[in-house]
Write an enzyme that holds these catalytic residues in place. Structure first.
Site, short mmCIF file in Angstrom:
data_model
loop_
_atom_site.label_atom_id
_atom_site.label_comp_id
_atom_site.label_asym_id
_atom_site.label_seq_id
_atom_site.Cartn_x
_atom_site.Cartn_y
_atom_site.Cartn_z
N SER A 53 0.82 -9.90 -0.49
CA SER A 53 0.52 -8.46 -0.49
C SER A 53 0.71 -7.80 0.87
CB SER A 53 -0.91 -8.23 -0.98
OG SER A 53 -1.84 -8.89 -0.14
N LYS A 83 0.80 -1.22 0.00
CA LYS A 83 0.00 0.00 0.00
C LYS A 83 0.84 1.28 0.00
CE LYS A 83 -4.47 -1.16 0.18
NZ LYS A 83 -5.50 -0.59 -0.72
#
Length: 504
Positions: free
Chosen positions: A305, A51
């Site tokens: 992720s 992110k």
């Protein structure tokens, strides 16, 4: 359309903060699946998640005036930490609005990175609404978690690195999807540079907002969203991300929580790192794709992720892993209540390992046992066990896929209460905030006796609760009305066979 994003991705100057993460072989899972499986380690970013790429790239595009006014976002997870670190790096004031249900480990992580935290509401939607009101009031700039071209381009740098790091053939890339920022950025780049590479989006079964949009050929809102994989718990795919994804992906794969738990174990065994559920989602999708299509000898890429998970969630993950790997099955079996019946039952199973056995005396005729046992992954092992037991006269119910059995009953077996009358059973999701239980009990106000109560939290925003109450049939409409006023997610589980066998 992918071409417009390729230029943005190539121009993303994020590497004074984000790092180029390694692409690593996964020898153990490669051997098991008979494919060459490679993992992109986005869990090694400074905030343990990809992110930071999108948040930082978005901040870099702001004008000096916008930076001076400060930035704001609503987030309960990785976007909050990525934006906080990015803003600190650039000397920009950042405010993060988080639901009051956010675990303190995440709140403190955002504060440590220099952002101001505002706790508001019990859900992401309430926090987001408040954040947008502050934009109007304070003149700050809102940085969305996924649905913005600069955010998408920042996330797309994962694909740019991937194709540079592995110049050889790649058959398919599996990418997790929540709002779609990572998948949109990666798919746009991959399909422009290497159009022969297949791209599969992977979603949780209970938060499949992209699949819903692809099926309907338009964006739609899920009525309910599961929160186990909180990093991808989104009710509606982003507008811009859907515009990109509908033309760039080759399919959508959905996975269960059990399958994600098994993938977390796979990642740990190959890398000795602990992925969050969303971080292991794409590997779960890869394994499902291999199993359903009989794929062998291909080069397949998965994305870890993120690794921002609460430590207290690991117990639940560990419990579910064997089922997720299809290495454990759970059965309810009725055996005679007589000496030697347990030995006879175990002898019938031969050398098969029993992983769990729960039982308590109920009467002098039959005994209901809750038994877990190891099975061979894949194939028809579960069904063969059921058929073998039935052939020898046992009443068997396969409860491997029964959530009540897995989450509650295995911890409560032995609670038969024949003296309890008019008992009905409900499953609730309680928001993890102070006073939630008191609010529930106050609403009932002593009207009905609570005859059973089992609470289980997995370190997420909601605790799972199984409640038994003694409610005469003529008063049940009154109860339903009160429960509706609480606005907690609930379902009637009175007829669930797990309850009927072990607790009624």
């Amino acid at each position: 359309m992918p071409q417009s994003y390729v230029k943005r991705i190539l121009n993303a100057r994020i590497y004074d903060l984000a790092v180029e993460t390694p692409l690593e072989d996964m020898p153990l899972i490669s051997d098991r699946t008979k494919n060459n499986v490679i993992i992109k380690r986005e869990d090694l970013q400074p905030v343990f998640s990809f992110k930071v790429r999108g948040a930082y790239n978005c901040l870099l595009q702001l004008t000096d005036e916008q930076r001076k006014g400060g930035v704001i976002a609503a987030s309960a997870g990785n976007h909050a930490q990525g934006l906080a670190l990015s803003a600190k790096h650039l000397g920009v004031n950042a405010t993060i609005v988080m639901p009051r249900t956010t675990p303190m480990i995440k709140v403190e992580a955002v504060k440590r990175r220099g952002a101001k935290v505002v706790l508001h509401g019990d859900t992401y939607d309430e926090a987001s609404e408040h954040a947008h009101s502050l934009v109007e009031e304070k003149g700050m700039t809102y940085i969305p978690p996924y649905d913005h071209p600069d955010v998408i381009a920042g996330q797309g740098t994962v694909a740019m690195e991937l194709l540079r790091q592995h110049s050889g053939p790649i058959d398919a890339v599996f990418i997790p999807v929540g709002g779609g920022g990572l998948c949109a950025g990666m798919a746009a780049y991959i399909k422009y540079v290497r159009p022969e590479v297949k791209v599969y989006a992977v979603e949780p079964e209970d938060a499949a907002c992209l699949k819903l949009a692809m099926d309907r050929k338009r964006r739609a809102v899920l009525p309910q969203v599961g929160i186990f994989a909180d990093g991808v718990a989104v009710a509606q795919i982003g507008k811009e991300t859907y515009r990109v994804l509908k033309d760039t992906i080759d399919g959508v794969i959905t996975c269960s929580a059990d399958e994600m738990c098994a993938a977390i174990k796979d990642i740990f065994e190959d890398t000795r790192s602990i992925a969050e559920p969303a971080g292991a989602l794409s590997l779960a999708g890869l394994k499902k794709y291999v199993a359903e299509n009989g794929v062998e000898g291909q080069t397949l890429v998965t994305i870890n992720s993120g690794a921002n998970t609460n430590f207290d969630r690991l117990r639940y993950i560990s419990e579910q892993t064997e089922i997720g790997e299809q290495r454990e099955a759970i059965f309810a079996v009725t055996i005679p209540e007589e000496p030697g019946s347990y030995k006879k039952f175990c002898s019938l199973l031969g050398k098969r390992s029993i992983t769990e056995f729960n039982y308590r005396y109920a009467d002098n005729r039959d005994a209901h046992i809750f038994v877990g046992m190891q099975i061979l992954p894949g194939g028809n092992d579960r069904q063969e066990i059921v058929e073998k037991l039935q052939k020898h006269g046992y009443d068997v119910v396969d409860m491997t896929d029964n959530d009540i059995a897995k989450l509650h009953i295995r911890h409560m077996v032995g609670g038969h209460a024949p003296q309890v009358e008019n008992e009905i059973v409900y499953r609730f999701e309680f928001p993890e905030r102070p006073g939630a239980l008191l609010q529930f009990l106050t609403k009932l106000a002593g009207r009905w006796n609570i005859s059973m109560f089992h609470y289980r939290n997995h370190g997420s925003a909601y605790g799972r609760v199984l409640v038994g109450m003694q409610v005469p049939s003529k008063e049940r409409k009154q109860l339903e009305a009160l429960l509706s006023e609480l606005n907690y997610g609930y379902s009637d589980e009175t007829d669930n066979p797990a309850y009927q066998y072990f607790l009624s």
